[in-house]
Design an enzyme around this catalytic site. Structure first.
Site, short mmCIF file in Angstrom:
data_model
loop_
_atom_site.label_atom_id
_atom_site.label_comp_id
_atom_site.label_asym_id
_atom_site.label_seq_id
_atom_site.Cartn_x
_atom_site.Cartn_y
_atom_site.Cartn_z
N ASP A 41 0.86 -1.18 0.00
CA ASP A 41 0.00 0.00 0.00
C ASP A 41 0.90 1.24 0.00
O ASP A 41 1.71 1.42 0.92
CB ASP A 41 -0.87 -0.03 1.27
CG ASP A 41 -1.80 1.17 1.36
OD1 ASP A 41 -1.71 2.08 0.49
OD2 ASP A 41 -2.61 1.20 2.31
N GLU A 61 29.83 6.13 5.12
CA GLU A 61 29.72 4.69 5.37
C GLU A 61 29.54 3.97 4.02
O GLU A 61 29.08 2.84 3.97
CB GLU A 61 28.60 4.38 6.34
CG GLU A 61 27.24 4.91 5.96
CD GLU A 61 26.19 4.70 7.06
OE1 GLU A 61 25.88 3.54 7.35
OE2 GLU A 61 25.71 5.71 7.60
N CYS A 82 25.95 6.79 10.50
CA CYS A 82 25.52 8.16 10.18
C CYS A 82 26.10 9.20 11.14
O CYS A 82 25.88 10.40 10.96
CB CYS A 82 24.00 8.24 10.17
SG CYS A 82 23.27 6.99 9.11
N THR A 127 13.21 3.77 2.20
CA THR A 127 13.95 4.82 2.92
C THR A 127 15.32 5.09 2.30
O THR A 127 16.12 5.83 2.86
CB THR A 127 14.15 4.44 4.41
OG1 THR A 127 15.11 3.37 4.50
CG2 THR A 127 12.85 3.98 5.06
N SER A 186 16.57 -0.78 15.92
CA SER A 186 17.14 0.49 15.48
C SER A 186 16.28 1.67 15.94
O SER A 186 16.81 2.68 16.40
CB SER A 186 17.34 0.52 13.96
OG SER A 186 16.13 0.68 13.26
N HIS A 225 18.75 13.50 12.97
CA HIS A 225 19.13 12.57 11.91
C HIS A 225 17.82 11.96 11.38
O HIS A 225 16.96 11.55 12.16
CB HIS A 225 20.06 11.48 12.46
CG HIS A 225 20.20 10.34 11.51
ND1 HIS A 225 20.74 10.51 10.26
CD2 HIS A 225 19.84 9.04 11.59
CE1 HIS A 225 20.72 9.35 9.62
NE2 HIS A 225 20.17 8.44 10.41
N LYS A 278 8.62 11.06 15.35
CA LYS A 278 8.70 10.20 16.55
C LYS A 278 9.67 10.81 17.58
O LYS A 278 9.40 10.80 18.77
CB LYS A 278 9.21 8.80 16.16
CG LYS A 278 8.23 7.92 15.41
CD LYS A 278 8.90 6.59 15.06
CE LYS A 278 8.11 5.77 14.07
NZ LYS A 278 6.90 5.18 14.61
N ASN A 294 17.17 9.05 2.71
CA ASN A 294 18.22 8.99 3.73
C ASN A 294 19.59 9.14 3.07
O ASN A 294 19.93 8.36 2.19
CB ASN A 294 18.14 7.65 4.48
CG ASN A 294 19.04 7.60 5.70
OD1 ASN A 294 19.77 8.55 5.99
ND2 ASN A 294 18.98 6.50 6.43
N SER A 345 24.15 4.33 13.82
CA SER A 345 23.86 2.97 14.31
C SER A 345 25.14 2.32 14.80
O SER A 345 26.24 2.64 14.36
CB SER A 345 23.26 2.13 13.19
OG SER A 345 21.95 2.59 12.93
N1 CAA Z 1 -1.06 3.18 5.61
C1 CAA Z 1 -0.54 4.08 6.47
N2 CAA Z 1 0.42 3.76 7.42
C2 CAA Z 1 0.84 2.47 7.45
C3 CAA Z 1 0.33 1.49 6.58
C4 CAA Z 1 -0.68 1.88 5.63
N3 CAA Z 1 -1.20 1.01 4.78
N4 CAA Z 1 0.94 0.33 6.86
C5 CAA Z 1 1.81 0.56 7.88
N5 CAA Z 1 1.74 1.87 8.23
C6 CAA Z 1 2.52 2.57 9.25
C7 CAA Z 1 2.73 1.72 10.50
O1 CAA Z 1 1.65 1.85 11.40
C8 CAA Z 1 4.01 2.35 11.03
O2 CAA Z 1 3.71 3.57 11.69
P1 CAA Z 1 4.15 3.78 13.24
O3 CAA Z 1 5.63 3.52 13.30
O4 CAA Z 1 3.77 5.21 13.50
O5 CAA Z 1 3.37 2.77 14.01
C9 CAA Z 1 4.78 2.73 9.77
O6 CAA Z 1 3.82 2.77 8.73
C10 CAA Z 1 5.85 1.71 9.40
O7 CAA Z 1 5.24 0.44 9.37
P2 CAA Z 1 5.99 -0.82 10.00
O8 CAA Z 1 6.47 -0.49 11.39
O9 CAA Z 1 5.15 -2.00 9.82
O10 CAA Z 1 7.22 -0.85 8.98
P3 CAA Z 1 8.34 -1.94 8.82
O11 CAA Z 1 8.63 -2.60 10.10
O12 CAA Z 1 8.01 -2.78 7.64
O13 CAA Z 1 9.58 -0.99 8.41
C11 CAA Z 1 11.43 0.25 9.33
C12 CAA Z 1 9.92 0.19 9.16
C13 CAA Z 1 11.88 -0.85 10.28
C14 CAA Z 1 11.81 1.60 9.89
C15 CAA Z 1 12.10 0.04 7.94
O14 CAA Z 1 11.74 1.07 7.07
C16 CAA Z 1 13.62 -0.06 8.01
O15 CAA Z 1 14.18 -1.12 8.25
N6 CAA Z 1 14.31 1.09 7.80
C17 CAA Z 1 15.77 1.14 7.87
C18 CAA Z 1 16.26 1.25 9.31
C19 CAA Z 1 15.91 2.59 9.90
O16 CAA Z 1 15.68 3.56 9.21
N7 CAA Z 1 15.95 2.68 11.26
C20 CAA Z 1 15.75 3.95 11.92
C21 CAA Z 1 16.64 4.11 13.13
S1 CAA Z 1 18.33 3.66 12.74
C22 CAA Z 1 19.03 5.05 12.01
O17 CAA Z 1 18.51 6.10 12.14
C23 CAA Z 1 20.29 4.88 11.20
C24 CAA Z 1 19.96 4.96 9.75
O18 CAA Z 1 20.07 5.99 9.13
C25 CAA Z 1 19.53 3.74 9.06
#
Ligand code: CAA
Length: 427
Positions: free
Chosen positions: A35, A87, A119, A162, A212, A244, A253, A288, A321
């Protein structure tokens, strides 16, 4: 502790290189059968910059630094220190900084090295550069800090929407007309954790997403508390907050966590629009860019608010990280307004082009082949205005071709000789 400083060391100028290609997040969602609202609303991702096969952390870093030196008419011979935070390094030993030193024609007495901590690396570089500048007021008393990265995750993985890329170059010195760093005691949080990493044998990152997110917020809480304790600053002392940004919703958040605890009567949505949004718009376009993400927000803030915000205090949260994080503050300098149209984000966005999903796949495949192959392949023409293109590898040497002038004094001669070498091996 006093804030006054005879030498307001900090950022004298900042410039951003915007990659030429982007893809819409909704197009990736369609290909993944997801979606699109999950990407656009749930993660806040709109578009992501995509590197073409002729581009890497070196070419991006070179572009950002070249644009900085050109736009601010800075003299490359004034630079006594070059530190690159990345990185996406292209070699286990040779730093990106060494390539840039040659491409920019910097002085042979200029110290060069990379910093690495996911980062956080550009913040480490900025800290080192600022401290170094305080002790070097002479002819080569400026430092160049470059943050350059390409964020790649596996196809169809939760991290894929991302992705992004960009490079940010900052001229650091003792006449911080753009951003003066405040010198309160540092607020750092470090912890060994497997939240996000990229083993040497992979092109893409591995993530434990939930860990993370949790570690990022724990680091924010700890560094915020520490900083407020040591500086005596309070919520109302901040005009802007920059984070970041692994994906734009993460900034919300992070902000919400602080606002719940310290915010005054203003609604979190209004406070977010006022304090965070002015720095967030570029991340929605570029995705990102890892080490450069926080500094992209800073550049975007300056490009948006310019001189109107002179003197405003900005809180900056840097997270890498693994992990290491830091909270610190800076004040927008009196001449930030003149940088406004030289930072380059708006102009860069206007001249880039949209690619479709099949081109995106093709770029990934060619890049992987080029990176994994020890024999030279001609790179695809990338940005027509780019100064330098990665052409491939021959005898374990990366080959770059110069297309436009780079900044250094001897650059024309040097460029011609490097191009002749590349032409020879490509023959
Ligand atoms: N419509 C609207 N919103 C929806 C939706 C839909 N159909 N389906 C899901 N969502 C929402 C969820 O409710 C969730 O929102 P909340 O967090 O507010 O609850 C959001 O979309 C994301 O959904 P999920 O949690 O299910 O997503 P996921 O687990 O599949 O992936 C993630 C999320 C883990 C961040 C992933 O994008 C990822 O692995 N990203 C890379 C790691 C990252 O960015 N980590 C952040 C901290 S680490 C860091 O900052 C270092 C760096 O640069 C990487």
């Amino acid at each position: 502790m006093s804030n006054e400083d005879d030498h307001p060391a900090g950022i004298e100028a900042i410039s951003v290189y915007v990659p030429q290609n982007f893809i819409e997040a909704t197009e990736v969602a369609a290909a993944n059968g997801t979606d699109p609202e999950k990407y656009t609303r749930g993660l806040g991702c709109r578009r992501m910059a995509i590197a073409s096969p002729g581009e890497d952390a070196v070419t991006y870093g070179c572009e950002a630094a070249r644009l900085l030196l050109e736009r601010y008419q800075s003299d490359a011979s004034a630079i006594g220190l070059l530190v690159v935070g990345t990185e996406s390094g292209v070699d286990g030993s040779k730093p990106v900084a060494a390539y840039l030193h040659g491409m920019l024609g910097l002085d042979c007495r200029c110290r060069v090295f990379d910093t690495k901590h996911a980062c956080y690396s550009a913040t480490a570089a900025l800290r080192i550069a600022t401290d170094w500048c305080r002790g070097h007021d002479g002819r080569r008393g400026k430092a160049l800090v470059v943050a350059t990265d390409i964020a790649r995750y596996d196809l169809g993985s939760p991290g894929e929407p991302t992705q992004g890329a960009a490079a940010v170059a900052m001229l650091v010195g003792n006449d911080a007309a753009c951003m003066q760093l405040e010198h309160f005691p540092e607020a750092v949080y470090a912890q060994e954790v497997m939240d996000f990493w990229r083993p040497n044998y992979r092109h893409t990152a591995v993530v434990d997403g939930k860990v993370s997110l949790r570690t990022y917020l724990t680091a924010l809480e700890n560094t915020w508390d520490e900083y407020q304790r040591s500086s005596g600053l309070q919520w109302h002392d901040y005009e802007y907050l920059l984070f970041h940004v692994p994906f734009p919703r993460m900034a919300w958040k992070a902000f919400r966590l602080l606002h719940e605890r310290y915010g005054n009567g203003e609604s979190p949505e209004d406070a977010f629009s006022r304090m965070v949004e002015p720095g967030l718009w570029a991340c929605r376009e570029l995705g990102n860019c890892y080490s450069g993400s926080l500094y992209l927000c800073l550049a975007a803030l300056l490009e948006r608010v310019g001189q109107r915000a002179t003197g405003a205090r900005v809180g900056l949260f840097s997270y890498g990280s693994g992990c290491c994080a830091e909270f610190f503050t800076a004040r927008i300098g009196s001449s930030s307004g003149i940088w406004h149209d030289r930072i380059g984000i708006g102009n860069g966005l206007r001249r880039r082009r949209q690619i479709d999903y099949s081109t995106y796949l093709e770029f990934r495949q060619i890049t992987e082949r080029m990176e994994g192959n020890h024999e030279c392949q001609a790179g695809l023409a990338s940005d027509a205005d780019a100064a330098v293109t990665f052409c491939g590898t021959r005898e374990h040497r990366r080959l770059y071709r110069f297309q436009a002038p780079t900044a250094g004094a001897e650059s024309t001669q040097r460029r011609n000789s490097v191009n002749a070498q590349v032409a020879n091996v490509l023959r």
